[in-house]
Design a protein around this motif. Structure first.
Motif, PDB file in Angstrom:
ATOM      1  N   MET A   1       0.844  -1.196   0.000  1.00 30.45           N
ATOM      2  CA  MET A   1       0.000   0.000   0.000  1.00 30.45           C
ATOM      3  C   MET A   1       0.881   1.248   0.000  1.00 30.45           C
ATOM      4  SD  MET A   1      -3.066  -1.100  -0.056  1.00 30.45           S
ATOM      5  CE  MET A   1      -4.001   0.356   0.419  1.00 30.45           C
ATOM      6  N   THR A   2       0.452   2.256  -0.742  1.00 24.48           N
ATOM      7  CA  THR A   2       1.189   3.507  -0.809  1.00 24.48           C
ATOM      8  C   THR A   2       0.233   4.670  -0.543  1.00 24.48           C
ATOM      9  OG1 THR A   2       0.820   3.725  -3.192  1.00 24.48           O
ATOM     10  CG2 THR A   2       2.833   2.571  -2.484  1.00 24.48           C
ATOM     11  N   ILE A   3       0.848   5.825  -0.309  1.00 26.65           N
ATOM     12  CA  ILE A   3       0.086   7.044  -0.078  1.00 26.65           C
ATOM     13  C   ILE A   3       0.758   8.155  -0.876  1.00 26.65           C
ATOM     14  CG2 ILE A   3       1.410   7.515   2.027  1.00 26.65           C
ATOM     15  CD1 ILE A   3      -1.050   8.881   3.171  1.00 26.65           C
ATOM     16  N   ARG A   4      -0.057   9.014  -1.470  1.00 27.43           N
ATOM     17  CA  ARG A   4       0.491  10.129  -2.233  1.00 27.43           C
ATOM     18  C   ARG A   4       0.554  11.362  -1.337  1.00 27.43           C
ATOM     19  NH1 ARG A   4      -1.612  11.447  -7.947  1.00 27.43           N
ATOM     20  NH2 ARG A   4      -3.619  11.768  -6.902  1.00 27.43           N
ATOM     21  N   LEU A   5       1.756  11.941  -1.247  1.00 31.99           N
ATOM     22  CA  LEU A   5       1.998  13.072  -0.369  1.00 31.99           C
ATOM     23  C   LEU A   5       2.442  14.282  -1.178  1.00 31.99           C
ATOM     24  CD1 LEU A   5       4.036  11.253   2.441  1.00 31.99           C
ATOM     25  CD2 LEU A   5       1.597  11.849   2.485  1.00 31.99           C
ATOM     26  N   PRO A   6       1.975  15.477  -0.823  1.00 31.27           N
ATOM     27  CA  PRO A   6       2.375  16.683  -1.552  1.00 31.27           C
ATOM     28  C   PRO A   6       3.736  17.203  -1.102  1.00 31.27           C
ATOM     29  CG  PRO A   6       0.821  17.269   0.153  1.00 31.27           C
ATOM     30  CD  PRO A   6       0.945  15.760   0.191  1.00 31.27           C
ATOM     31  N   SER A   7       4.506  17.685  -2.054  1.00 30.69           N
ATOM     32  CA  SER A   7       5.783  18.331  -1.766  1.00 30.69           C
ATOM     33  C   SER A   7       5.601  19.845  -1.796  1.00 30.69           C
ATOM     34  CB  SER A   7       6.830  17.912  -2.797  1.00 30.69           C
ATOM     35  OG  SER A   7       7.018  16.516  -2.774  1.00 30.69           O
ATOM     36  N   GLU A   8       6.618  20.573  -1.381  1.00 33.85           N
ATOM     37  CA  GLU A   8       6.520  22.025  -1.334  1.00 33.85           C
ATOM     38  C   GLU A   8       6.267  22.630  -2.713  1.00 33.85           C
ATOM     39  OE1 GLU A   8       9.840  23.797   0.578  1.00 33.85           O
ATOM     40  OE2 GLU A   8       9.520  22.777   2.497  1.00 33.85           O
ATOM     41  N   GLY A   9       6.771  21.985  -3.749  1.00 34.55           N
ATOM     42  CA  GLY A   9       6.595  22.516  -5.096  1.00 34.55           C
ATOM     43  C   GLY A   9       5.224  22.268  -5.688  1.00 34.55           C
ATOM     44  N   GLY A  10       4.381  21.526  -4.986  1.00 34.04           N
ATOM     45  CA  GLY A  10       3.031  21.271  -5.464  1.00 34.04           C
ATOM     46  C   GLY A  10       2.833  19.923  -6.110  1.00 34.04           C
ATOM     47  N   LEU A  12       2.942  15.719  -6.362  1.00 29.16           N
ATOM     48  CA  LEU A  12       2.651  14.614  -5.462  1.00 29.16           C
ATOM     49  C   LEU A  12       3.720  13.540  -5.608  1.00 29.16           C
ATOM     50  CD1 LEU A  12      -1.205  14.254  -5.975  1.00 29.16           C
ATOM     51  CD2 LEU A  12      -0.040  15.240  -4.001  1.00 29.16           C
ATOM     52  N   ARG A  13       4.138  12.970  -4.500  1.00 29.04           N
ATOM     53  CA  ARG A  13       5.108  11.882  -4.515  1.00 29.04           C
ATOM     54  C   ARG A  13       4.485  10.672  -3.834  1.00 29.04           C
ATOM     55  NH1 ARG A  13       6.355  15.042  -0.151  1.00 29.04           N
ATOM     56  NH2 ARG A  13       6.908  13.985   1.788  1.00 29.04           N
ATOM     57  N   THR A  14       4.987   9.514  -4.169  1.00 32.97           N
ATOM     58  CA  THR A  14       4.457   8.275  -3.597  1.00 32.97           C
ATOM     59  C   THR A  14       5.333   7.829  -2.433  1.00 32.97           C
ATOM     60  OG1 THR A  14       3.533   7.587  -5.718  1.00 32.97           O
ATOM     61  CG2 THR A  14       3.883   5.871  -4.076  1.00 32.97           C
ATOM     62  N   TYR A  15       4.683   7.497  -1.329  1.00 32.59           N
ATOM     63  CA  TYR A  15       5.391   7.021  -0.135  1.00 32.59           C
ATOM     64  C   TYR A  15       4.765   5.706   0.310  1.00 32.59           C
ATOM     65  CZ  TYR A  15       6.918   6.645   4.718  1.00 32.59           C
ATOM     66  OH  TYR A  15       7.446   6.190   5.906  1.00 32.59           O
ATOM     67  N   GLU A  16       5.603   4.766   0.701  1.00 32.11           N
ATOM     68  CA  GLU A  16       5.131   3.477   1.194  1.00 32.11           C
ATOM     69  C   GLU A  16       5.268   3.436   2.710  1.00 32.11           C
ATOM     70  OE1 GLU A  16       6.013  -1.334   0.698  1.00 32.11           O
ATOM     71  OE2 GLU A  16       6.931   0.115  -0.688  1.00 32.11           O
ATOM     72  N   PRO A  17       4.159   3.523   3.443  1.00 35.58           N
ATOM     73  CA  PRO A  17       4.238   3.525   4.909  1.00 35.58           C
ATOM     74  C   PRO A  17       4.766   2.206   5.447  1.00 35.58           C
ATOM     75  CG  PRO A  17       2.091   4.308   4.144  1.00 35.58           C
ATOM     76  CD  PRO A  17       2.793   3.691   2.963  1.00 35.58           C
ATOM     77  N   ARG A  18       5.404   2.274   6.605  1.00 32.87           N
ATOM     78  CA  ARG A  18       5.848   1.057   7.248  1.00 32.87           C
ATOM     79  C   ARG A  18       4.640   0.342   7.837  1.00 32.87           C
ATOM     80  NH1 ARG A  18      10.270   2.177  11.304  1.00 32.87           N
ATOM     81  NH2 ARG A  18       9.877   0.067  12.013  1.00 32.87           N
ATOM     82  N   THR A  19       4.767  -0.922   8.067  1.00 30.40           N
ATOM     83  CA  THR A  19       3.638  -1.718   8.551  1.00 30.40           C
ATOM     84  C   THR A  19       3.770  -2.082  10.023  1.00 30.40           C
ATOM     85  OG1 THR A  19       4.732  -3.750   7.802  1.00 30.40           O
ATOM     86  CG2 THR A  19       3.196  -2.683   6.269  1.00 30.40           C
ATOM     87  N   GLU A  20       4.973  -1.945  10.594  1.00 32.74           N
ATOM     88  CA  GLU A  20       5.178  -2.304  11.987  1.00 32.74           C
ATOM     89  C   GLU A  20       5.837  -1.150  12.742  1.00 32.74           C
ATOM     90  OE1 GLU A  20       4.138  -4.993  13.478  1.00 32.74           O
ATOM     91  OE2 GLU A  20       3.383  -5.965  11.654  1.00 32.74           O
ATOM     92  N   PRO A  21       5.352  -0.843  13.935  1.00 38.77           N
ATOM     93  CA  PRO A  21       6.004   0.203  14.736  1.00 38.77           C
ATOM     94  C   PRO A  21       7.243  -0.346  15.428  1.00 38.77           C
ATOM     95  CG  PRO A  21       4.195  -0.735  15.959  1.00 38.77           C
ATOM     96  CD  PRO A  21       4.189  -1.413  14.599  1.00 38.77           C
ATOM     97  N   LEU A  22       8.034   0.540  16.001  1.00 36.73           N
ATOM     98  CA  LEU A  22       9.111   0.093  16.879  1.00 36.73           C
ATOM     99  C   LEU A  22       8.496  -0.538  18.124  1.00 36.73           C
ATOM    100  CD1 LEU A  22      11.718   3.012  16.882  1.00 36.73           C
ATOM    101  CD2 LEU A  22      11.915   0.803  15.764  1.00 36.73           C
ATOM    102  N   ALA A  23       9.187  -1.473  18.696  1.00 39.53           N
ATOM    103  CA  ALA A  23       8.742  -2.096  19.948  1.00 39.53           C
ATOM    104  C   ALA A  23       9.222  -1.222  21.104  1.00 39.53           C
ATOM    105  CB  ALA A  23       9.302  -3.507  20.071  1.00 39.53           C
ATOM    106  N   TYR A 379      -7.896  18.499   1.989  1.00 39.29           N
ATOM    107  CA  TYR A 379      -7.169  19.490   1.201  1.00 39.29           C
ATOM    108  C   TYR A 379      -7.311  19.243  -0.306  1.00 39.29           C
ATOM    109  CZ  TYR A 379      -4.670  21.657   5.152  1.00 39.29           C
ATOM    110  OH  TYR A 379      -4.343  22.354   6.296  1.00 39.29           O
ATOM    111  N   GLY A 380      -8.077  18.233  -0.669  1.00 43.15           N
ATOM    112  CA  GLY A 380      -8.313  17.981  -2.090  1.00 43.15           C
ATOM    113  C   GLY A 380      -7.354  17.024  -2.753  1.00 43.15           C
ATOM    114  N   VAL A 381      -6.573  16.287  -1.966  1.00 46.55           N
ATOM    115  CA  VAL A 381      -5.623  15.325  -2.532  1.00 46.55           C
ATOM    116  C   VAL A 381      -6.299  13.954  -2.587  1.00 46.55           C
ATOM    117  CG1 VAL A 381      -3.390  14.204  -2.281  1.00 46.55           C
ATOM    118  CG2 VAL A 381      -3.655  16.602  -1.605  1.00 46.55           C
ATOM    119  N   THR A 382      -6.486  13.426  -3.759  1.00 44.11           N
ATOM    120  CA  THR A 382      -7.094  12.102  -3.912  1.00 44.11           C
ATOM    121  C   THR A 382      -5.999  11.048  -4.009  1.00 44.11           C
ATOM    122  OG1 THR A 382      -7.185  12.394  -6.310  1.00 44.11           O
ATOM    123  CG2 THR A 382      -9.133  13.031  -5.036  1.00 44.11           C
TER     124      THR A 382
END
Length: 383
Positions: A1-10, A12-23, A379-382
């Protein structure tokens, strides 16, 4: 799974969130350092308020967050800058916060120190400023908490020179029941504090600060320095009287200052330990064993996030702190007293999420991802 995140220039970049937190598990207080986390307040999202209204606080969520910090062995620095003192939280709200948090600390065995200032007045004579400090000092001492004498906007405006600071602080230290922490907050955190200690030149201001301490070393437990200048803190630390601690408030250079050198080290009283609490606690426990390299290995990677949250205008770092508390599940909403949730941009939030997720700070990464996507959609980011 990925998420699209906005950069300062406007874009969108793709980021893959981690699935496990630190213990990161709760633990006992530390042995090698005294460590406080300044703590934020949780607003009541259902209160019918506006930015000029007195703060409406969700007391249950606010106290639950303090129990979270105490459970990891951290002390709580209450009613400080991180709690939006002077930026949405007035003295009446701060007084209630101090009473409730001090009672909660007593109930659970947590360590607490509370901010003493003059924010019940906006200006006045030196006598009126002393009286305002005295009122707050009395409340904190009656609550059973340690006092932190914070910098005063009113004193900064009224003082004609170093002698006025020596007089006011000397008066307060002589009457304090127990040793206090003196807090030097730089103008990057509050522009109204420019020229504190009677001089804009920091070398001259440092000399006055040290003169206050030297006159009453038995009444000063320590100093909290928030100037974002590591070498200046080290130099000041080395000039302190024996037995007076230095609590770093440097959210840019805290790992090296806490680790210290062959001539000493800093304890900590930091706003960044609000979102970093469990990870910071684990790092200090490693330091307790004498493993400085292991401590740095855990804490050094957090500096990029801290510098991001505390970027100029530095005083708005609280927005990022509360945003991360929402993503981490410590509160059900992203609302702040005074409407301060609007103080940072969407690209700023996106980068904060990415950095915090990369560190494994979110106990439930999926929840954090879903909440980040909710904000993005507003904020309108799909996706």
């Amino acid at each position: 799974m990925t998420i699209r995140l906005p950069s300062e220039g406007g874009e969108l970049r793709t980021y893959e969130p981690r699935t496990e937190p630190l213990a990161l598990t709760p633990g006992t207080p530390f042995t090698s350092r005294t460590v406080f986390s300044a703590a934020h307040v949780v607003a009541d999202p259902f209160a019918d308020t506006n930015p000029d209204s007195p703060a409406a606080v969700d007391w249950d969520a606010t106290l639950a967050f303090r129990r979270h910090l105490w459970s990891h062995g951290l002390g709580v620095a209450e009613a400080m800058d991180t709690a939006q003192r002077g930026m949405g939280l007035d003295w009446a709200g701060a007084a209630e916060l101090i009473r409730r948090s001090a009672a909660e600390a007593k109930a659970v065995g947590g360590r607490i120190a509370c901010g003493v200032g003059t924010d019940q007045i906006t200006g006045g004579t030196l006598a009126e400023i002393r009286a305002a400090y005295e009122e707050q000092l009395a409340l904190v001492e009656e609550s059973g908490a340690q006092a932190i004498l914070m910098a005063s906007r009113a004193l900064a405006a009224a003082a004609s020179g170093p002698e006025d600071y020596l007089d006011v602080y000397g008066h307060l230290l002589r009457q304090s029941a127990e040793p206090v922490v003196l807090h030097w907050l730089g103008p990057m955190f509050d522009p109204a504090l420019e020229g504190y200690w009677g001089a804009s030149d920091l070398d001259a201001a440092t000399d006055v600060f040290l003169e206050v301490i030297a006159a009453h070393p038995d009444k000063v437990d320590g100093i909290k320095v928030s100037l974002l200048d590591a070498q200046r803190e080290v130099d000041l630390r080395r000039r302190l009287p024996q037995g007076v601690r230095c609590y770093t408030g440097d959210d840019f250079n805290y790992p090296e200052l806490i680790a210290g050198d062959d001539q000493g080290f800093s304890h900590a009283l930091l706003g960044i330990f609000d979102p970093l609490g469990p990870l910071a606690a684990q790092a200090v426990r490693v330091l307790d064993t004498g493993d400085t390299a292991g401590f740095r290995a855990l804490l050094d990677p957090t500096v990029e996030l801290s510098r991001h949250l505390f970027q100029t205008p530095t005083r708005f770092y609280k927005t990022g702190v509360v945003f991360l508390a929402w993503l981490a599940g410590h509160q059900s909403h992203f609302t702040m007293v005074g409407g301060l949730q609007s103080a940072r941009s969407l690209p700023h939030f996106a980068r904060a999420y990415e950095l915090a997720d990369g560190l494994g700070l979110f106990p439930d990464p999926k929840l954090a991802e879903e909440r980040m996507k909710t904000l993005l959609a507003l904020y309108g980011v799909t996706q």
